[in-house]
Design a protein around this motif. Structure first.
Motif, PDB file in Angstrom:
ATOM      1  N   ALA A 161       0.828  -1.206   0.000  1.00 39.35           N
ATOM      2  CA  ALA A 161       0.000   0.000   0.000  1.00 39.35           C
ATOM      3  C   ALA A 161       0.862   1.256   0.000  1.00 39.35           C
ATOM      4  CB  ALA A 161      -0.934  -0.013   1.208  1.00 39.35           C
ATOM      5  N   ALA A 162       1.898   1.274   0.840  1.00 39.89           N
ATOM      6  CA  ALA A 162       2.768   2.455   0.906  1.00 39.89           C
ATOM      7  C   ALA A 162       3.476   2.690  -0.421  1.00 39.89           C
ATOM      8  CB  ALA A 162       3.795   2.280   2.024  1.00 39.89           C
ATOM      9  N   PHE A 163       3.939   1.618  -1.045  1.00 43.17           N
ATOM     10  CA  PHE A 163       4.642   1.754  -2.314  1.00 43.17           C
ATOM     11  C   PHE A 163       3.721   2.355  -3.380  1.00 43.17           C
ATOM     12  CE2 PHE A 163       5.569  -0.140  -6.491  1.00 43.17           C
ATOM     13  CZ  PHE A 163       6.811   0.428  -6.716  1.00 43.17           C
ATOM     14  N   ALA A 164       2.504   1.815  -3.499  1.00 44.19           N
ATOM     15  CA  ALA A 164       1.577   2.309  -4.517  1.00 44.19           C
ATOM     16  C   ALA A 164       1.187   3.761  -4.261  1.00 44.19           C
ATOM     17  CB  ALA A 164       0.331   1.422  -4.557  1.00 44.19           C
ATOM     18  N   VAL A 165       0.878   4.098  -3.018  1.00 41.22           N
ATOM     19  CA  VAL A 165       0.443   5.464  -2.691  1.00 41.22           C
ATOM     20  C   VAL A 165       1.567   6.470  -2.931  1.00 41.22           C
ATOM     21  CG1 VAL A 165      -0.264   6.979  -0.803  1.00 41.22           C
ATOM     22  CG2 VAL A 165      -1.333   4.735  -1.068  1.00 41.22           C
ATOM     23  N   VAL A 166       2.770   6.157  -2.449  1.00 44.25           N
ATOM     24  CA  VAL A 166       3.892   7.091  -2.606  1.00 44.25           C
ATOM     25  C   VAL A 166       4.238   7.264  -4.086  1.00 44.25           C
ATOM     26  CG1 VAL A 166       6.350   7.438  -2.151  1.00 44.25           C
ATOM     27  CG2 VAL A 166       4.852   6.662  -0.322  1.00 44.25           C
TER      28      VAL A 166
ATOM     29  N   LEU B 149      -9.667   6.506 -10.263  1.00 42.60           N
ATOM     30  CA  LEU B 149      -9.137   6.647  -8.909  1.00 42.60           C
ATOM     31  C   LEU B 149      -9.951   5.850  -7.900  1.00 42.60           C
ATOM     32  CD1 LEU B 149      -8.137  10.417  -8.727  1.00 42.60           C
ATOM     33  CD2 LEU B 149      -6.613   8.446  -8.532  1.00 42.60           C
ATOM     34  N   ILE B 150     -11.263   5.919  -8.021  1.00 40.22           N
ATOM     35  CA  ILE B 150     -12.126   5.164  -7.111  1.00 40.22           C
ATOM     36  C   ILE B 150     -11.859   3.667  -7.229  1.00 40.22           C
ATOM     37  CG2 ILE B 150     -14.528   4.502  -6.656  1.00 40.22           C
ATOM     38  CD1 ILE B 150     -15.310   7.392  -7.389  1.00 40.22           C
ATOM     39  N   ALA B 151     -11.819   3.175  -8.469  1.00 42.07           N
ATOM     40  CA  ALA B 151     -11.577   1.746  -8.688  1.00 42.07           C
ATOM     41  C   ALA B 151     -10.194   1.343  -8.185  1.00 42.07           C
ATOM     42  CB  ALA B 151     -11.731   1.412 -10.171  1.00 42.07           C
ATOM     43  N   GLY B 152      -9.192   2.151  -8.487  1.00 47.62           N
ATOM     44  CA  GLY B 152      -7.832   1.825  -8.068  1.00 47.62           C
ATOM     45  C   GLY B 152      -7.680   1.790  -6.563  1.00 47.62           C
ATOM     46  N   VAL B 153      -8.231   2.796  -5.880  1.00 50.82           N
ATOM     47  CA  VAL B 153      -8.136   2.847  -4.422  1.00 50.82           C
ATOM     48  C   VAL B 153      -8.861   1.665  -3.795  1.00 50.82           C
ATOM     49  CG1 VAL B 153      -8.865   4.134  -2.377  1.00 50.82           C
ATOM     50  CG2 VAL B 153      -7.806   5.332  -4.290  1.00 50.82           C
ATOM     51  N   ILE B 154     -10.019   1.319  -4.331  1.00 48.76           N
ATOM     52  CA  ILE B 154     -10.797   0.206  -3.778  1.00 48.76           C
ATOM     53  C   ILE B 154     -10.073  -1.121  -3.963  1.00 48.76           C
ATOM     54  CG2 ILE B 154     -12.871  -1.183  -4.174  1.00 48.76           C
ATOM     55  CD1 ILE B 154     -14.419   1.399  -4.500  1.00 48.76           C
TER      56      ILE B 154
END
Length: 371
Positions: free
Chosen positions: A178-183, A336-341
């Motif tokens: 999660a950290a890798f994708a978000v950063v 963005l919604i789909a990716g975050v979910i």
């Protein structure tokens, strides 16, 4: 009385192991500090450096921390181990003594996770440098101070990454993913050459010849490889009940497909191949939808809240798609919604799977503590 003595001895041994591990982490951090300081001093000597930007303190610090993070992760995985393995003290063995999987497989998995730690460190220090540069406008850093800062940042990074490596399990790996994708995505958005990229679609971030596009595409590719690599550990077939084997295998295939197709989205930007890009994106959502409805028989221990979370996630993606088709949402918002979910659900699934594995006793203990 004997039982009390045994429990006390166990606690003392665990405390000693934890302190031994902390001592090793301090040594690794100190070594990284010295290496970064020695390497940086000739580059910084006699100069006043900006905080961020080309040739800045944060740029050199990020590169040094990223390289040393990869090295620290490998050292951490070799700590008390026979070879590189993503989890556990020693590799899985067959009853006859041979490894359950080809040696190259766990080494590749470990390399992907190590590279993810390195990129998180690199991008994280770049982000912090950009924030500090905004707070200290037009400030410069002298050579000695810059060397000390670079060394300290590298030392802290190596210390944290070493501990992460020695205590790695599915729950921690979910946080790393999660950290890798978000950063990675955050850095890509902040460095995009077109500030209005969001008016088109999320994939527009990967369509320019810039550092932003390289960051965006590399993030998707490596995140996909990570997901495909950890699918084998999130769906353990060696200890699973034979009645659950088929369901577990379906979940594994879906996770691998999601990872491979996510990597495909980054590997084939829209300006390279619109067909392959769209097939990868749509295929990933189809695989995710199947996973939502196939996960229950594979992880019967999963709490009801997790299952409801999956169904709600699928419903939200469908609603967002309808809003886009009717013109209420732009494509960027829907993506963005789909990716975050998808990222959130996979992260939670890894944690649930790790907890279930511990309950079944199929996930090997991590040398040096952690859980």
């Amino acid at each position: 009385m004997t039982g009390v003595r045994q429990r006390t001895t166990g606690r003392v041994a665990a405390r000693a192991a934890a302190l031994d591990l902390e001592g090793a982490a301090i040594v690794v951090g100190a070594a990284a500090l010295v290496v970064a300081g020695i390497v940086s001093l000739p580059f910084f000597w006699g100069r006043s450096l900006p905080i961020a930007g080309p040739g800045s303190v944060s740029q050199f610090t990020a590169l040094a921390a990223g390289v040393l993070a990869v090295a620290a992760y490998v050292v951490g995985r070799l700590w008390h181990r026979e070879t590189l393995t993503p989890f556990g003290g020693v590799p899985d063995r067959e009853p006859g003594g041979g490894p359950r999987t080809a040696p190259a497989v766990p080494v590749f998995d470990t390399a992907v996770i190590a590279l993810a730690h390195g990129i998180i460190a690199l991008l994280g220090w770049l982000l912090l440098g950009a924030v500090l540069a905004d707070g200290f406008t037009d400030a410069t850093v002298y050579a000695v101070s810059a060397t000390a800062l670079a060394g300290a940042a590298a030392g802290v990074t190596a210390y944290a990454v070493f501990l992460s490596a020695t205590r790695m399990d599915l729950m921690r790996l979910s946080t790393v993913l999660a950290a890798f994708a978000v950063v990675g995505i955050l850095v890509a958005t902040l460095t995009a050459p077109d500030p209005h990229w969001w008016q088109f679609h999320l994939s527009a971030l990967g369509m320019t010849n810039s550092v932003s596009s390289l960051t965006f595409n590399l993030t998707l590719i490596l995140a996909g490889l990570m997901m495909a690599a950890i699918a084998r550990y999130a769906t353990d077939l060696t200890h699973v009940d034979p009645a659950l084997r088929a369901a577990t295998l379906r979940v594994r295939v879906c996770l691998i497909l999601i990872g491979v197709l996510l990597a495909g989205v980054g590997l084939f930007p829209l300006d390279v191949s619109q067909i392959l890009h769209n097939v990868s994106a749509v295929g990933m959502l189809i695989a995710f939808a199947l996973l939502i409805f196939w996960v229950r028989p594979a992880v019967p221990e999963a709490p009801r809240a997790f299952l409801l979370f999956g169904y709600a996630s699928f419903a939200v993606i469908v609603v967002a798609a309808v809003f886009f088709v009717t013109g209420y949402y732009v494509l960027t918002a829907t993506e963005l919604i789909a990716g975050v979910i998808v990222l959130a659900w996979v992260t939670v699934f890894l944690r649930v799977s790790g907890a279930a594995a511990r309950g079944r006793g199929s996930e090997r203990p991590v040398v040096g503590g952690a859980g």
